[in-house]
Design a protein around this motif. Structure first.
Motif: not given
Length: 215
Positions: A47-51, A67-74, A76-83, A99-104
């Motif tokens: 929920a904190m990650a917008g998922l 709002r959602d995961r895209d908003h969370a990414v905007e 700078r909310i980073v999630l390291v999931p259990q899986d 991941a880094l290149v996708a981040d600019g």
């Protein structure tokens, strides 16, 4: 800053997992999220990650409703999931670089940051191995390396030390504290009472409800 006010979250029409949860995740601190298996730790992080969208209440990031995961990414909310969320057919290094290149980040700088971060996690020798060839603990450390490399304002880590030996567990905990000192707000879900005790604050979940043990 990430704040949650009177949030309830569930799956399907009837199954409510979290009820009336309120918490503030403060920059510069690590919040340990504890509770038995099934208490709702991963649900809260998602929920904190917008998922996950709350049924009631609200998650706010920098004062805005999340709002959602895209908003969370905007924000700078980073999630390291259990899986771990890694691509198994890529190498450890490629998982970070993509991941880094996708981040600019430029490709040369992404390669430099990847090398440095994997070295910090003790994975220099595994950089060119496919993720599916790594042990569970090595995969966890690779996922942590990717999360740290993204330099988020909020870092959410879900049981990321469960398969690590004592030395690597301390290594990861030290790096999470470094993130907090950098100014990030860190939430670390863990079953390990020693790890939880090393965090500045603790939120304990019991049957879907939250109790602040330390703040």
């Amino acid at each position: 800053m990430l704040t949650i006010h009177d949030m309830s979250v569930g799956y399907g029409e009837d199954r409510t997992v979290l009820r009336d949860v309120s918490v503030t995740v403060r920059p510069g601190r690590i919040l340990a999220l504890t509770g038995s298996s099934g208490a709702g730790k991963s649900t809260l992080l998602n929920a904190m990650a917008g998922l996950l969208r709350p049924r009631d209440g609200v998650v706010r990031v920098d004062g805005q409703p999340l709002r959602d995961r895209d908003h969370a990414v905007e924000h700078r909310i980073v999630l390291v999931p259990q899986d771990n969320g890694l691509a198994p057919i890529l190498t450890a290094a490629e998982n970070l670089q993509v991941a880094l290149v996708a981040d600019g980040v430029t490709p040369p700088e992404a390669r430099r940051q990847t090398t440095a971060m994997l070295d910090l996690l003790g994975l220099a020798g595994q950089a060119d191995q496919l993720v599916e060839e790594l042990s569970g603990g090595q995969q966890q450390r690779t996922a942590v390396a990717r999360g740290l490399a993204l330099r988020g304002g909020v870092l959410l880590a879900d049981e990321v030390t469960s398969e690590l030996d004592a030395g690597n567990r301390q290594r990861v905990l030290d790096l999470l504290h470094d993130e907090a000192r950098r100014g990030a707000a860190v939430v670390f879900a863990t079953h390990d009472p020693e790890v939880a005790a090393a965090c500045e604050a603790e939120l304990h979940l019991v049957e879907g409800r939250a109790e602040v043990l330390r703040d």
